[in-house]
Design an enzyme around this catalytic site. Structure first.
Site, PDB file in Angstrom:
ATOM      1  N   GLY A 100       0.842  -1.207   0.000  1.00  0.00           N
ATOM      2  CA  GLY A 100       0.000   0.000   0.000  1.00  0.00           C
ATOM      3  C   GLY A 100       0.869   1.246   0.000  1.00  0.00           C
ATOM      4  O   GLY A 100       0.660   2.173  -0.794  1.00  0.00           O
ATOM      5  N   HIS A 101       1.882   1.271   0.874  1.00  0.00           N
ATOM      6  CA  HIS A 101       2.811   2.402   0.889  1.00  0.00           C
ATOM      7  C   HIS A 101       3.561   2.498  -0.444  1.00  0.00           C
ATOM      8  O   HIS A 101       3.768   3.590  -0.969  1.00  0.00           O
ATOM      9  CB  HIS A 101       3.836   2.225   2.015  1.00  0.00           C
ATOM     10  CG  HIS A 101       3.240   2.145   3.391  1.00  0.00           C
ATOM     11  ND1 HIS A 101       3.282   1.000   4.152  1.00  0.00           N
ATOM     12  CD2 HIS A 101       2.598   3.065   4.155  1.00  0.00           C
ATOM     13  CE1 HIS A 101       2.708   1.226   5.311  1.00  0.00           C
ATOM     14  NE2 HIS A 101       2.271   2.457   5.347  1.00  0.00           N
TER      15      HIS A 101
ATOM     16  N   ASP B 239      -7.818   4.809   4.501  1.00  0.00           N
ATOM     17  CA  ASP B 239      -8.115   5.665   5.657  1.00  0.00           C
ATOM     18  C   ASP B 239      -8.897   6.878   5.152  1.00  0.00           C
ATOM     19  O   ASP B 239      -8.418   8.013   5.167  1.00  0.00           O
ATOM     20  CB  ASP B 239      -6.816   6.065   6.343  1.00  0.00           C
ATOM     21  CG  ASP B 239      -6.047   4.839   6.820  1.00  0.00           C
ATOM     22  OD1 ASP B 239      -6.470   4.233   7.803  1.00  0.00           O
ATOM     23  OD2 ASP B 239      -5.042   4.461   6.178  1.00  0.00           O
TER      24      ASP B 239
ATOM     25  N   SER C 137      -2.314  -3.561   5.745  1.00  0.00           N
ATOM     26  CA  SER C 137      -2.170  -2.676   6.899  1.00  0.00           C
ATOM     27  C   SER C 137      -0.991  -3.162   7.720  1.00  0.00           C
ATOM     28  O   SER C 137      -0.775  -4.369   7.853  1.00  0.00           O
ATOM     29  CB  SER C 137      -3.440  -2.716   7.752  1.00  0.00           C
ATOM     30  OG  SER C 137      -3.179  -2.166   9.040  1.00  0.00           O
ATOM     31  N   SER C 138      -0.238  -2.221   8.278  1.00  0.00           N
ATOM     32  CA  SER C 138       0.888  -2.616   9.139  1.00  0.00           C
ATOM     33  C   SER C 138       0.393  -3.469  10.292  1.00  0.00           C
ATOM     34  O   SER C 138       1.105  -4.335  10.792  1.00  0.00           O
ATOM     35  CB  SER C 138       1.604  -1.376   9.668  1.00  0.00           C
ATOM     36  OG  SER C 138       1.996  -0.554   8.589  1.00  0.00           O
ATOM     37  N   ARG C 139      -0.844  -3.227  10.747  1.00  0.00           N
ATOM     38  CA  ARG C 139      -1.377  -3.974  11.893  1.00  0.00           C
ATOM     39  C   ARG C 139      -1.725  -5.421  11.561  1.00  0.00           C
ATOM     40  O   ARG C 139      -1.923  -6.226  12.476  1.00  0.00           O
ATOM     41  CB  ARG C 139      -2.612  -3.270  12.463  1.00  0.00           C
ATOM     42  CG  ARG C 139      -2.288  -1.984  13.187  1.00  0.00           C
ATOM     43  CD  ARG C 139      -3.501  -1.446  13.925  1.00  0.00           C
ATOM     44  NE  ARG C 139      -3.165  -0.286  14.738  1.00  0.00           N
ATOM     45  CZ  ARG C 139      -3.113   0.969  14.290  1.00  0.00           C
ATOM     46  NH1 ARG C 139      -3.378   1.219  13.026  1.00  0.00           N
ATOM     47  NH2 ARG C 139      -2.793   1.957  15.100  1.00  0.00           N
TER      48      ARG C 139
HETATM   49  P1  AMP Z   1       0.373   4.284   7.842  1.00  0.00           P
HETATM   50  O1  AMP Z   1       1.820   3.961   7.736  1.00  0.00           O
HETATM   51  O2  AMP Z   1      -0.497   3.119   8.189  1.00  0.00           O
HETATM   52  O3  AMP Z   1       0.092   5.513   8.644  1.00  0.00           O
HETATM   53  O4  AMP Z   1      -0.075   4.634   6.372  1.00  0.00           O
HETATM   54  C1  AMP Z   1       0.612   5.622   5.621  1.00  0.00           C
HETATM   55  C2  AMP Z   1      -0.201   5.930   4.400  1.00  0.00           C
HETATM   56  O5  AMP Z   1      -0.376   4.739   3.644  1.00  0.00           O
HETATM   57  C3  AMP Z   1      -1.603   6.441   4.756  1.00  0.00           C
HETATM   58  O6  AMP Z   1      -1.941   7.475   3.850  1.00  0.00           O
HETATM   59  C4  AMP Z   1      -2.452   5.233   4.533  1.00  0.00           C
HETATM   60  O7  AMP Z   1      -3.785   5.546   4.188  1.00  0.00           O
HETATM   61  C5  AMP Z   1      -1.746   4.570   3.378  1.00  0.00           C
HETATM   62  N1  AMP Z   1      -2.099   3.146   3.309  1.00  0.00           N
HETATM   63  C6  AMP Z   1      -2.109   2.250   4.343  1.00  0.00           C
HETATM   64  N2  AMP Z   1      -2.564   1.056   3.920  1.00  0.00           N
HETATM   65  C7  AMP Z   1      -2.850   1.201   2.598  1.00  0.00           C
HETATM   66  C8  AMP Z   1      -3.365   0.321   1.600  1.00  0.00           C
HETATM   67  N3  AMP Z   1      -3.674  -0.941   1.870  1.00  0.00           N
HETATM   68  N4  AMP Z   1      -3.536   0.804   0.355  1.00  0.00           N
HETATM   69  C9  AMP Z   1      -3.219   2.105   0.060  1.00  0.00           C
HETATM   70  N5  AMP Z   1      -2.738   2.976   0.956  1.00  0.00           N
HETATM   71  C10 AMP Z   1      -2.553   2.536   2.209  1.00  0.00           C
END
Ligand code: AMP
Length: 279
Positions: free
Chosen positions: A33-34, A147, A182-184
């Site tokens: 995703g990132h 998100d 998701s990281s989680r």
């Molecule tokens: P995080 O590291 O979880 O805070 O996410 C950083 C960015 O990556 C945020 O803008 C999230 O919405 C985006 N993100 C997280 N998971 C996904 C995903 N599965 N697909 C696309 N973007 C994502």
């Protein structure tokens, strides 16, 4: 690729780079995703920068912050693979120096859904993103549609604070079985991981009902509850059928405006969210 750890290093590095500049804010434990945000940023900009910062202020539970997965070496290798020019990896003190005492608090759009379920969460998000936008001064910043409320909160914050960075939302990247990356997800036990796609199936069931003509908010919420209730490991926090601009819950889904199906579900100690736009 240059790794920058302080505000001073960041400012010096940014003085020399080509424009436009694209920013990808993250909390690390990077996944596909990132990577998709980084690719879009590279396609749109002369220079790309990611930030990696596990922001303590956006965790409403201390335990969730403590156990959030971290691996800087692996994250930097991924940034390098994706061809980023710069990565900002600040310490907590670098973002919130001693004496820091300001909160950016967004109004109505931050209140329902995740805002209601996680008190203080969006204050933490809006505050750190305002700081990052200010420090980086990018023309474009990239966020995931996964998100969806976060994107709306950040857009509102940037507009209201007259920050010229354009907020760009990118599609949710999923596993083959539909689970949003998701990281989680790393915290899910094998049984929880097997159960987790029920969240996506619930959203798609409601979307199907909508496509078949259902316009009642409760009808669509029922469709989600029904699917979620088939999975004993799924503990739903909420299901929502909301206006896509205000996030107010809908009695009826209008034919002429964007609406958003969303849900948060706990699997064991891991809380997952997902959404599906109706437009
Ligand atoms: P995080 O590291 O979880 O805070 O996410 C950083 C960015 O990556 C945020 O803008 C999230 O919405 C985006 N993100 C997280 N998971 C996904 C995903 N599965 N697909 C696309 N973007 C994502």
């Amino acid at each position: 690729m240059r790794v920058l750890r302080t505000r001073d290093e960041l400012r010096d590095a940014l003085a020399e780079v080509g424009r436009p500049l694209g920013l990808v804010p993250t909390m690390g434990w990077l996944h596909d995703g990132h990577r998709s945000l980084m690719r879009r940023a590279r396609a749109d900009n002369a220079t790309t920068i990611a930030s990696i910062f596990v922001n303590p202020r956006q965790f409403n539970e201390a335990a969730d912050y403590q156990r959030y997965p971290r691996n800087e070496t692996r994250d930097l290798a991924i940034c390098e693979e994706e061809g980023l020019d710069l990565v900002f990896v600040p310490s907590v003190e670098e973002i919130y120096p001693p004496g820091f005492d300001t909160t950016v608090s967004v109004g109505a759009v931050a209140r329902p859904l995740e805002g209601a379920a996680r008190p203080g969460h969006f204050d933490g998000v809006a505050t750190v993103v305002a700081i990052l936008f200010d420090l980086v001064g990018a023309e474009h910043a990239y966020f995931g549609q996964k998100d969806a409320q976060q994107v709306m909160v950040i857009r509102q914050m940037a507009r209201d604070l007259a920050i010229p960075t354009e907020v760009i939302a990118c599609p949710t990247v999923r596993e083959a079985d539909g689970l949003a990356l998701s990281s989680r997800n790393v915290h899910l036990s094998p049984a929880e991981r097997a159960a987790a796609p029920v969240l996506r199936r619930a959203l798609l069931a409601a979307r199907d009902r909508w496509a078949a003509g259902e316009r009642s908010g409760d009808g669509l919420r029922d469709a989600m509850w029904q699917v979620l209730s088939t999975e004993p490991l799924a503990i739903p926090a909420y299901v929502s059928v909301a206006d896509g601009r205000t996030l107010a819950e809908l009695e009826r889904v209008p034919d002429d405006g964007p609406s958003l199906l969303s849900s948060a579900v706990r699997f064991g100690s891991t809380r997952l969210i997902d959404n599906e736009p109706l437009d």
